[in-house]
Write a protein that holds these residues in place. Structure first.
Motif, PDB file in Angstrom:
ATOM      1  N   VAL A 139      22.101  -6.255 -32.182  1.00 32.16           N
ATOM      2  CA  VAL A 139      21.814  -5.539 -31.269  1.00 32.16           C
ATOM      3  C   VAL A 139      20.518  -6.118 -30.378  1.00 32.16           C
ATOM      4  O   VAL A 139      19.431  -6.302 -30.531  1.00 32.16           O
ATOM      5  CB  VAL A 139      21.277  -3.770 -31.693  1.00 32.16           C
ATOM      6  CG1 VAL A 139      21.021  -2.918 -29.983  1.00 32.16           C
ATOM      7  CG2 VAL A 139      22.182  -3.121 -32.414  1.00 32.16           C
ATOM      8  N   ALA A 140      20.972  -6.448 -28.709  1.00 32.11           N
ATOM      9  CA  ALA A 140      20.249  -7.013 -28.669  1.00 32.11           C
ATOM     10  C   ALA A 140      20.225  -7.056 -26.463  1.00 32.11           C
ATOM     11  O   ALA A 140      21.167  -6.494 -26.307  1.00 32.11           O
ATOM     12  CB  ALA A 140      20.085  -8.517 -28.581  1.00 32.11           C
ATOM     13  N   ASP A 141      18.960  -7.001 -25.765  1.00 33.54           N
ATOM     14  CA  ASP A 141      19.069  -6.902 -24.163  1.00 33.54           C
ATOM     15  C   ASP A 141      19.661  -7.362 -24.081  1.00 33.54           C
ATOM     16  O   ASP A 141      20.335  -9.586 -24.221  1.00 33.54           O
ATOM     17  CB  ASP A 141      17.255  -6.787 -23.468  1.00 33.54           C
ATOM     18  CG  ASP A 141      17.747  -6.227 -22.278  1.00 33.54           C
ATOM     19  OD1 ASP A 141      17.641  -5.016 -22.190  1.00 33.54           O
ATOM     20  OD2 ASP A 141      18.248  -7.518 -21.792  1.00 33.54           O
ATOM     21  N   ASP A 142      21.069  -7.027 -22.603  1.00 33.64           N
ATOM     22  CA  ASP A 142      21.963  -8.578 -22.446  1.00 33.64           C
ATOM     23  C   ASP A 142      21.270  -9.121 -21.052  1.00 33.64           C
ATOM     24  O   ASP A 142      21.778 -10.727 -21.147  1.00 33.64           O
ATOM     25  CB  ASP A 142      22.511  -7.452 -21.399  1.00 33.64           C
ATOM     26  CG  ASP A 142      23.646  -6.476 -21.710  1.00 33.64           C
ATOM     27  OD1 ASP A 142      24.128  -7.185 -23.196  1.00 33.64           O
ATOM     28  OD2 ASP A 142      24.538  -5.721 -21.236  1.00 33.64           O
ATOM     29  N   ILE A 143      20.230  -8.738 -20.165  1.00 34.39           N
ATOM     30  CA  ILE A 143      19.566  -9.790 -19.361  1.00 34.39           C
ATOM     31  C   ILE A 143      18.649 -11.010 -20.748  1.00 34.39           C
ATOM     32  O   ILE A 143      18.098 -11.622 -21.163  1.00 34.39           O
ATOM     33  CB  ILE A 143      18.760  -8.864 -18.842  1.00 34.39           C
ATOM     34  CG1 ILE A 143      19.575  -8.387 -17.318  1.00 34.39           C
ATOM     35  CG2 ILE A 143      17.995  -9.849 -17.772  1.00 34.39           C
ATOM     36  CD1 ILE A 143      20.699  -9.097 -17.292  1.00 34.39           C
ATOM     37  N   THR A 144      17.501 -10.240 -21.388  1.00 35.82           N
ATOM     38  CA  THR A 144      16.531 -10.761 -22.008  1.00 35.82           C
ATOM     39  C   THR A 144      16.386 -11.069 -23.493  1.00 35.82           C
ATOM     40  O   THR A 144      16.309 -12.594 -24.098  1.00 35.82           O
ATOM     41  CB  THR A 144      14.778 -10.104 -22.072  1.00 35.82           C
ATOM     42  OG1 THR A 144      15.410  -8.647 -22.976  1.00 35.82           O
ATOM     43  CG2 THR A 144      15.327  -9.305 -20.385  1.00 35.82           C
ATOM     44  N   GLY A 145      17.597 -10.490 -23.877  1.00 35.82           N
ATOM     45  CA  GLY A 145      18.001 -10.757 -25.224  1.00 35.82           C
ATOM     46  C   GLY A 145      16.748  -9.979 -26.745  1.00 35.82           C
ATOM     47  O   GLY A 145      16.882 -10.825 -27.352  1.00 35.82           O
ATOM     48  N   GLU A 146      16.349  -9.567 -26.186  1.00 39.48           N
ATOM     49  CA  GLU A 146      15.097  -9.081 -27.209  1.00 39.48           C
ATOM     50  C   GLU A 146      15.917  -7.980 -27.692  1.00 39.48           C
ATOM     51  O   GLU A 146      16.518  -6.938 -27.628  1.00 39.48           O
ATOM     52  CB  GLU A 146      14.123  -7.989 -26.096  1.00 39.48           C
ATOM     53  CG  GLU A 146      13.038  -9.250 -25.846  1.00 39.48           C
ATOM     54  CD  GLU A 146      12.246  -7.905 -24.049  1.00 39.48           C
ATOM     55  OE1 GLU A 146      10.806  -7.711 -24.706  1.00 39.48           O
ATOM     56  OE2 GLU A 146      13.380  -7.625 -23.636  1.00 39.48           O
ATOM     57  N   THR A 147      15.195  -8.297 -28.986  1.00 39.94           N
ATOM     58  CA  THR A 147      16.205  -6.894 -29.977  1.00 39.94           C
ATOM     59  C   THR A 147      14.418  -6.304 -30.898  1.00 39.94           C
ATOM     60  O   THR A 147      13.831  -5.892 -29.827  1.00 39.94           O
ATOM     61  CB  THR A 147      15.798  -7.944 -31.585  1.00 39.94           C
ATOM     62  OG1 THR A 147      14.827  -8.565 -32.134  1.00 39.94           O
ATOM     63  CG2 THR A 147      17.444  -9.259 -31.158  1.00 39.94           C
ATOM     64  N   SER A 148      14.998  -5.826 -31.809  1.00 43.04           N
ATOM     65  CA  SER A 148      14.375  -4.233 -32.239  1.00 43.04           C
ATOM     66  C   SER A 148      13.205  -5.475 -33.266  1.00 43.04           C
ATOM     67  O   SER A 148      11.991  -4.563 -32.882  1.00 43.04           O
ATOM     68  CB  SER A 148      15.087  -3.655 -33.255  1.00 43.04           C
ATOM     69  OG  SER A 148      15.770  -4.188 -34.221  1.00 43.04           O
ATOM     70  N   LEU A 149      13.105  -6.335 -33.251  1.00 43.45           N
ATOM     71  CA  LEU A 149      11.637  -7.253 -33.465  1.00 43.45           C
ATOM     72  C   LEU A 149      11.027  -7.881 -32.610  1.00 43.45           C
ATOM     73  O   LEU A 149      11.140  -8.518 -31.730  1.00 43.45           O
ATOM     74  CB  LEU A 149      11.958  -8.262 -34.840  1.00 43.45           C
ATOM     75  CG  LEU A 149      12.656  -7.140 -36.035  1.00 43.45           C
ATOM     76  CD1 LEU A 149      13.446  -8.583 -36.571  1.00 43.45           C
ATOM     77  CD2 LEU A 149      11.714  -6.512 -36.364  1.00 43.45           C
ATOM     78  N   GLU A 150       9.707  -7.829 -33.035  1.00 36.02           N
ATOM     79  CA  GLU A 150       8.995  -7.850 -32.278  1.00 36.02           C
ATOM     80  C   GLU A 150       8.722  -9.365 -31.575  1.00 36.02           C
ATOM     81  O   GLU A 150       8.944  -9.914 -32.762  1.00 36.02           O
ATOM     82  CB  GLU A 150       7.414  -7.808 -31.663  1.00 36.02           C
ATOM     83  CG  GLU A 150       6.230  -7.683 -29.929  1.00 36.02           C
ATOM     84  CD  GLU A 150       5.120  -7.639 -30.552  1.00 36.02           C
ATOM     85  OE1 GLU A 150       5.042  -6.509 -30.690  1.00 36.02           O
ATOM     86  OE2 GLU A 150       4.444  -7.716 -29.646  1.00 36.02           O
ATOM     87  N   GLY A 151       9.116 -10.140 -30.790  1.00 31.80           N
ATOM     88  CA  GLY A 151       9.016 -11.749 -30.623  1.00 31.80           C
ATOM     89  C   GLY A 151      10.463 -12.273 -31.011  1.00 31.80           C
ATOM     90  O   GLY A 151      10.589 -13.615 -31.066  1.00 31.80           O
ATOM     91  N   VAL A 152      11.445 -11.393 -31.670  1.00 29.78           N
ATOM     92  CA  VAL A 152      12.915 -11.896 -31.955  1.00 29.78           C
ATOM     93  C   VAL A 152      14.209 -12.147 -30.663  1.00 29.78           C
ATOM     94  O   VAL A 152      13.993 -10.354 -30.714  1.00 29.78           O
ATOM     95  CB  VAL A 152      13.023 -11.721 -32.990  1.00 29.78           C
ATOM     96  CG1 VAL A 152      14.047 -11.971 -33.621  1.00 29.78           C
ATOM     97  CG2 VAL A 152      11.930 -11.775 -34.495  1.00 29.78           C
TER      98      VAL A 152
END
Ligand SMILES: Cc1cc2nc3c(=O)[nH]c(=O)nc-3n(C[C@H](O)[C@H](O)[C@H](O)COP(=O)(O)OP(=O)(O)OC[C@H]3O[C@@H](n4cnc5c(N)ncnc54)[C@H](O)[C@@H]3O)c2cc1C
Ligand SMILES: Cc1cc2nc3c(=O)[nH]c(=O)nc-3n(C[C@H](O)[C@H](O)[C@H](O)COP(=O)(O)OP(=O)(O)OC[C@H]3O[C@@H](n4cnc5c(N)ncnc54)[C@H](O)[C@@H]3O)c2cc1C
Ligand code: SF4
Ligand code: SF4
Ligand code: FES
Lengths: 468, 273
Positions: free
Chosen positions: A415-428
């Motif tokens: 699961v990752a943000d469409d735009i930023t690619g951020e996941t549920s883990l910080e820095g990943v």
């Protein structure tokens, strides 16, 4: 209106005997002529069709003016790997479909022009990466997992903006699907190697043979000093049909078949040590690019009869139109509206026959495509000695299962943000096929770029230089 | 490049090789394996990590020269290099206090079982070991196995060393005489199959270490698929250890013969060159 220029190709009867590239590319004069067809539209409706925002009229105008080197500069501003996109992008559904000329007839051959400029640059040894992002001490370190198009792009862009980037790749060579999946006759390895060299010249280090999750974990990467981690591990887990007989000898997943042929160069056996075996009659199950590639590889390995078995009809085939066309030219048959239900073996444990059902199309399903329904009593047997299963790939759970706290979808994608690619883990961060499921090279590259930008924006460490 | 630090001949066809691979040595656990490639034209083959030393950054592999790649590997010397070594792969073996464990290594399987047997001993289990081979000159690791075993049995097919017969002979005696909590069997498929048939009669849980043909070793290709309890598993990521009573050994035997003709062709080339 002037017709779109045809790109020269190897003839079908010749090319089925070799693994050299099918499409030969435009000559300089052809490229200039094709470039002159572009209307230089003010609003450039083609541009929003490109996931990496290439200045399409810009680079085409420079071709028309024979300023090839400058044209390449324009491409490279947005695309670290133009020779690849020019070859494998589904241009017909991306940039070209939006071209103004499409409404009146044939769109500008944007992909072919892109390929031309990139190839020109390679032949004329232009465009070595400028040392903008040379690895210097004191730069923040980023780790990229997977050297496919998503990882290579993200790494290249991070390096351009001053990060010290290391890519960790589990196989012995970088490229992802471009290396192990797409055959050389569509993606020549010298082209791929050259494009990867460019990313390395930007200052990116590529460490092969590192299986993240096994050789090193994401947690350990952070404790080694990496400030951001991008996961671009692709959709590498092969699906099988789950029908009886799938473990008989002679049944391959497309991944095994293509990896043996491409990554391991089994088509050069015994010069190369890895074997591959195809019989006289090969069936490929599925109808995407992967299936077309498998069928065409089988043909080149000497199969007399190759057929594609697909449960829907022609208009639902997911492969690029050009690939289907090329496959048909090479004598590959299409068994449409056909569903394999059992593989039958001989007494030595090898595939002998496949049992299929004929299908008809019913109401549309949730994907909007008409649902295939079996026709009662339509069972029949076909003699076959090799079967390649190319019905799709899912996320490989290896790394994911070793990364606690990483949120996954039901299907096992990240699961990752469409735009930023951020996941549920910080820095990943994550992007490409591991997030979207099997998609396209250019979409993987697009997200690689977006994530690089997001990492730059959210990182507490201000990199020395900010690029695009 | 991965430098070869040492090569030892253990028996007629079996060699051990110490290779520099610090990243793998740091993470390896008993029961895991690597995938290596010798050179640019080479095949990727899996080999068990027989020993590892995080301090010196080295791992040891033990291999039997059975075909082209292992044959080529056998010709390399100290100071040469391997182009690729990737790992550690596969699930580590089950190392916990279980009670009395019988560890069976057939042929080069003794090399595969040794690190696990040692770890089991160190964890406080009673370890009874059986090593079997065709003949005396194929027996490996006898001293090392003896050191970590409470009892060691040796069998050879031709009776040239230990007792004449197969590993299931001493196994049967052990199972008849005493209570065994776990049997681990590693070796030729046919040996594992017969061990499992026997332990099933005695109702003793049995773990086997499967050796299907692999390509990537990371769950990407499905070449290594095996049927375990009517389910398809990828040995490289779901194994390589499985419950032996559930494994379809006949299918595995069949699948491992997929490239028999090509393997023969490959080997003739080797002799020519
Ligand atoms: C046969 C085939 C043909 C295709 N044809 C086309 C086409 O014509 N046009 C098109 O646009 N798209 C095509 N696609 C789809 C396209 O290739 C993919 O969408 C794209 O490659 C996805 O890029 P990615 O970077 O997300 O992943 P990948 O290309 O899959 O790369 C992922 C990389 O990560 C590595 N990796 C995985 N796990 C780990 C780990 N734990 N540690 C370290 N490394 C790891 C893998 O080895 C791999 O190198 C095709 C796909 C296939 C299989
Ligand atoms: C997880 C695992 C651990 C192993 N550990 C050891 C070990 O510690 N020591 C050891 O001597 N052997 C081990 N093997 C077996 C070893 O991988 C094969 O002997 C080797 O691949 C043979 O290659 P070759 O080219 O020399 O022989 P070939 O002539 O190619 O083949 C000989 C035999 O090896 C098998 N084989 C061939 N190619 C492969 C391949 N790519 N992957 C797996 N098997 C193959 C074939 O089924 C055949 O029976 C292990 C296998 C697996 C799967
Ligand atoms: S990268 Fe692909 S989508 Fe973008 S312009 Fe080139 S061919 Fe079109
Ligand atoms: S839409 Fe077509 S014609 Fe217009 S600028 Fe883009 S490529 Fe040229
Ligand atoms: S070796 Fe490829 S999936 Fe196991």
């Amino acid at each position: 209106m002037q017709k779109r220029l045809i790109m020269p190709e190897q003839l079908p009867q010749d090319r089925i005997k070799n693994f050299s590239e099918v499409a030969l590319g435009y000559t300089e004069d052809q490229a200039v002529a094709e470039a002159k067809r572009c209307l230089q539209c003010k609003k450039a409706p083609c541009m929003p069709g490109c996931p990496v925002d290439i200045d399409i009229p810009g680079f085409i105008k420079l071709i028309a003016e024979r300023k090839f080197s400058e044209s390449l500069d324009v491409l490279k501003e947005k695309n670290n790997l133009p020779a690849i996109c020019g070859r494998v992008c589904p241009q017909e559904t991306q940039c070209e479909i939006k071209c103004t000329l499409k409404k009146k007839g044939e769109p500008v051959a944007i992909g072919r022009l892109e390929r031309f400029v990139a190839d020109w640059g390679r032949k004329n040894k232009k465009q070595r990466a400028k040392g903008r992002g040379q690895r210097a001490e004191g730069r923040p370190q980023a780790a990229v997992i997977g050297a496919g198009p998503a990882g290579l792009t993200c790494a290249g862009d991070l390096a351009k903006t001053g990060w010290k980037v290391t890519i960790f790749e589990s196989l012995h060579a970088p490229g992802g699907v471009l290396r192990y999946g797409i055959p050389e006759f569509r993606m020549p390895r010298d082209v791929l190697d050259y494009e990867i060299e460019y990313v390395k010249n930007l200052g990116v280090e590529i460490k092969t043979n590192i299986i993240v999750g096994r050789t090193v974990t994401i947690k350990e990467l952070f404790s080694e000093g990496y400030k951001a981690v991008f996961i671009g591990t692709g959709a590498g887990f092969p699906y099988f049909l789950g029908i009886p007989g799938e473990n008989y000898n002679g049944v391959y997943s497309a991944n095994e078949f293509l990896t043996r042929a491409n990554l391991m160069k089994a088509y050069k056996f015994p010069e190369y040590d890895t074997p591959i075996k195809v019989g006289e009659k090969v069936a490929v199950v599925g109808a995407g690019n992967v299936a077309m590639d498998s069928a065409r590889v089988a043909r080149r390995l000497g199969a007399k009869k190759v057929c594609i078995i697909y449960r829907r009809s022609r208009s639902e085939m997911p492969a690029r139109a050009e690939e289907i066309h090329h496959a048909e030219e090479e004598g590959i048959e299409l068994d449409l509206l056909t569903l394999p239900i059992e593989i039958i073996g001989n007494d030595k444990g090898w595939v002998k026959q496949v049992k299929c059902l004929k299908m008809k199309l019913g109401e549309p399903d949730d994907t909007g495509r008409r649902r295939p329904l079996p026709i009662d009593g339509s069972e029949y047997l076909t003699d076959i000695d090799t079967i390649v299963i190319a019905i799709g790939q899912g996320p490989n759970p290896l790394l994911l299962s070793m990364t606690p706290g990483l949120k996954l979808t039901k299907k096992g994608n990240i699961v990752a943000d469409d735009i930023t690619g951020e996941t549920s883990l910080e820095g990943v961060y994550a992007g490409g096929d591991i997030v979207t499921g099997a998609a396209t090279v250019i979409e993987a590259m697009g997200v690689g770029k977006r994530v690089a930008r997001a990492i730059n924006e959210t990182s507490p460490l201000i990199p020395l230089q900010r690029g695009n | 490049m991965y430098k070869i630090l040492d090569v030892k001949q253990l028996s007629k066809e079996i060699k051990s090789m110490k290779v520099s691979a610090p990243e793998i040595a740091r993470k390896a656990k008993p029961g895991q394996f690597i995938v290596l490639r010798i050179d640019e034209t080479g095949e990727r083959i899996p080999l068990t990590i027989n020993d590892f030393d995080p301090k010196t950054g080295s791992i040891t592999i033990i291999f039997q020269e059975v075909g082209k790649t292992t044959g080529k590997l056998g010709m390399l010397k100290k100071g040469d290099s391997l182009i690729d070594v990737a790992g550690p792969l596969g699930h580590p073996g089950r190392v916990e206090k279980i009670g009395t464990v019988v560890c069976i290594g057939g042929g080069v399987g003794a090399a595969v079982i040794y690190p696990e047997a040692r770890a089991l001993k160190e964890t406080g289990n009673e370890v009874l070991s059986i090593i079997g081979a065709r003949s005396r000159d194929m027996i490996i690791l006898e001293d090392k196995m003896r050191k970590i075993s409470d009892e060691l049995f040796i069998t050879t097919d031709d009776g040239s060393y230990g007792r004449k017969g197969v590993v299931t002979d001493p196994l049967k005696e052990i199972l008849t005489k005493r209570k065994i909590d776990l049997v681990i069997a590693i070796g030729p498929i046919i040996m594992m199959k017969f061990v499992c048939l026997m332990t099933k009669q005695f109702n003793v849980p049995t773990v086997v270490n499967l050796n299907p043909i692999m390509v990537d070793g990371t769950g990407m290709c499905g070449s290594c698929r095996v049927t375990v309890g009517n389910e398809v598993k990828f040995a490289c990521v779901d194994g390589p250890e499985f419950d032996g009573h559930l494994v379809d050994f006949d299918e595995l035997t069949n699948r491992n013969a997929r490239f028999l003709e090509e393997e023969k062709e490959s080997c003739t080339c080797k002799k020519d060159s």
